[in-house]
Design an enzyme around this catalytic site. Sequence first.
Site, mmCIF file in Angstrom:
data_model
loop_
_atom_site.group_PDB
_atom_site.id
_atom_site.type_symbol
_atom_site.label_atom_id
_atom_site.label_comp_id
_atom_site.label_asym_id
_atom_site.label_seq_id
_atom_site.Cartn_x
_atom_site.Cartn_y
_atom_site.Cartn_z
ATOM 1 N N ILE A 13 -4.483 2.960 -7.747
ATOM 2 C CA ILE A 13 -5.855 3.391 -7.457
ATOM 3 C C ILE A 13 -5.911 4.784 -8.565
ATOM 4 O O ILE A 13 -7.178 4.573 -8.955
ATOM 5 C CB ILE A 13 -5.826 4.034 -6.088
ATOM 6 N N LEU A 34 5.305 9.197 -14.280
ATOM 7 C CA LEU A 34 5.531 7.842 -14.922
ATOM 8 C C LEU A 34 6.696 7.069 -14.216
ATOM 9 O O LEU A 34 7.123 6.203 -14.720
ATOM 10 C CB LEU A 34 5.432 7.873 -16.321
ATOM 11 N N TYR A 141 5.916 6.757 6.568
ATOM 12 C CA TYR A 141 5.055 6.757 5.639
ATOM 13 C C TYR A 141 3.546 7.369 6.163
ATOM 14 O O TYR A 141 3.018 8.268 5.681
ATOM 15 C CB TYR A 141 4.712 5.336 5.044
HETATM 16 N N1 UFG Z 1 2.710 -9.514 4.336
HETATM 17 C C1 UFG Z 1 2.923 -10.769 4.440
HETATM 18 N N2 UFG Z 1 3.908 -11.139 3.366
HETATM 19 C C2 UFG Z 1 4.001 -10.428 2.085
HETATM 20 C C3 UFG Z 1 3.515 -9.423 2.083
HETATM 21 C C4 UFG Z 1 2.674 -8.586 3.206
HETATM 22 O O1 UFG Z 1 2.939 -11.432 5.299
HETATM 23 O O2 UFG Z 1 4.759 -10.981 1.258
HETATM 24 C C5 UFG Z 1 1.535 -8.888 5.266
HETATM 25 C C6 UFG Z 1 2.356 -7.787 5.942
HETATM 26 O O3 UFG Z 1 3.359 -7.986 6.816
HETATM 27 C C7 UFG Z 1 1.029 -7.078 6.569
HETATM 28 C C8 UFG Z 1 -0.252 -7.697 5.503
HETATM 29 O O4 UFG Z 1 0.526 -8.938 4.824
HETATM 30 O O5 UFG Z 1 0.613 -7.683 7.887
HETATM 31 C C9 UFG Z 1 -0.698 -6.698 4.689
HETATM 32 O O6 UFG Z 1 0.735 -6.328 3.769
HETATM 33 P P1 UFG Z 1 0.657 -5.187 2.527
HETATM 34 O O7 UFG Z 1 1.848 -4.783 2.345
HETATM 35 O O8 UFG Z 1 -0.229 -5.833 1.713
HETATM 36 O O9 UFG Z 1 -0.068 -3.911 3.226
HETATM 37 P P2 UFG Z 1 0.149 -2.932 4.574
HETATM 38 O O10 UFG Z 1 -1.181 -3.327 5.200
HETATM 39 O O11 UFG Z 1 1.265 -3.026 4.775
HETATM 40 O O12 UFG Z 1 -0.130 -1.774 3.671
HETATM 41 C C10 UFG Z 1 -1.364 -0.924 3.331
HETATM 42 C C11 UFG Z 1 -1.086 0.069 2.198
HETATM 43 C C12 UFG Z 1 -0.208 1.011 2.860
HETATM 44 C C13 UFG Z 1 -0.769 1.470 3.957
HETATM 45 C C14 UFG Z 1 -1.172 0.334 5.165
HETATM 46 C C15 UFG Z 1 -1.690 1.127 6.459
HETATM 47 O O13 UFG Z 1 -0.571 -0.509 1.225
HETATM 48 O O14 UFG Z 1 0.037 2.081 1.822
HETATM 49 O O15 UFG Z 1 -1.906 -0.512 4.510
HETATM 50 O O16 UFG Z 1 -0.995 0.527 7.190
HETATM 51 F F1 UFG Z 1 -0.040 2.196 4.560
#
Ligand code: UFG
Length: 324
Positions: A13, A34, A141
Site C-alpha cells: 500500500i 526492506l 493483529y
Molecule cells: N481465504 C481463503 N483462502 C485463502 C486465503 C484467504 O479462503 O487462501 C479467505 C480468508 O479466510 C478470508 C478471506 O479469504 O475469509 C479474505 O482473506 P485475506 O487473507 O485476503 O484477508 P483478511 O480479510 O483476512 O485480511 C484483511 C487484511 C488484514 C486485515 C483484515 C481485517 O489483509 O490486514 O482484512 O480483518 F486485518
Amino acid sequence: MKNILVVGGAGYIGSHVVKMLDQKGYCPIVFDNLSKGHLAAVQSYPFEQGDIRDRERLNEIFCKYKIEAVMHFAAFIEVAESIQSPSKYYHNNVENVLHLLDCMVENHIPYFVFSSTAATFGEPVQKKIDETHPQHPCNPYGNTKLIVEKMLKDFEKAYGLKSTVLRYFNAAGADDSGEIGESHTPETHLIPIVLQAAAKKRPNVKIFGTDYPTKDGSCIRDFIHVNDLSQAHILALEKMEQENKSDQFNLGSGNGFSVLEIIEKTKQITGVDFKVETAPRRKGDPAILIADSTKAKNVLGWSPRYSLTRIIETAWNWEKNRKY
Ligand code: UFG
C-alpha cells in the site's frame, strides 16, 4: 513542495501512496527497512533505508529533511500469524510505532496518517461497519492496531500531535501501470492467491471455511482498490492540515463479496479454470466485514472508482508481469 515521510513506503500500500503523492506534487521520502518491502517498488523516489526502532536514524532523517507529515505503513498484517506470534506483532506494530511517535514529538512533526484496519472492530454487530461501531478485536493483529489508535488519542491530548486513522477493509488490486503491485512472501491474501492458481503458480485454492452464516457458507469481505485507498490518504492529509484536527475513517467499497464469488469472478476474468478445495476455518476470521464509508465520502469527498472487476483485472495484469 511538501516532504512526506512514508514509513513502509516500499511495501504494497505504501508504494502506491508514494506514487500518488508524487503525482499530486508532494515529495514522498520512502523510509523502509526492506524486511518486507521491495527496493524495486521505490522506483526513483528519495529512499532512506532504516528501522523505526532506531531512534538515532529517525532523528537523522527528521534533521535531513523538513518533514511536514508522516504516514505509517510498516506493520505486520497477517491475522493468523499474529495469533501464533503475538510478541512479534506487539513489538513491531505497537512498540516501534511508539518510537516513531516519540521522535515525531521531539522533532515537532505535527501530522500523522496511520494505517489501521477493519480488524479493530472484531465480529460486526451491524451489517455495515461505520466509525461508531464498537471496537472489540478478535485477534492480536487487531489489538495492536487498536492500541495505537488509543495511543494517538493520548498523544494528541498531551503533545498536540494530530492524526488521521484510516481503517482499511480488504486492500486489493494493483496500479494500472503494472509497475507496482502486491508481493508478499508468503502470500496469504485471497485475490493474489486465487490469481496465482489461475497463473498455474500454485496447484489450487483452499476455501477457509464453508460453514459460515453467509449466503454460500464462505466468508464475505469488502475489497477496495489500493489506488482508491491512496486517494483517501491524500484527501485525509489535506483535510487534517486545513482543519488542524484529528479524525478516523473506515475505507471500503460498501459491497461484500464471498470467497466463492471471488473465485468465480476470477475464473471469468482470467478465462482460466483451476482447482478449488474446501478447508477448515482460519482462526481469527470474522464471517462478514463490510464498510460503511459514508463519513469518508461526506467529510473527505472520497469516492472509490475501481469496481471489483477492475480490482481483479489490475491484480491479474500485475500477477502475469510482476516485477518483484
Ligand atoms: N481465504 C481463503 N483462502 C485463502 C486465503 C484467504 O479462503 O487462501 C479467505 C480468508 O479466510 C478470508 C478471506 O479469504 O475469509 C479474505 O482473506 P485475506 O487473507 O485476503 O484477508 P483478511 O480479510 O483476512 O485480511 C484483511 C487484511 C488484514 C486485515 C483484515 C481485517 O489483509 O490486514 O482484512 O480483518 F486485518
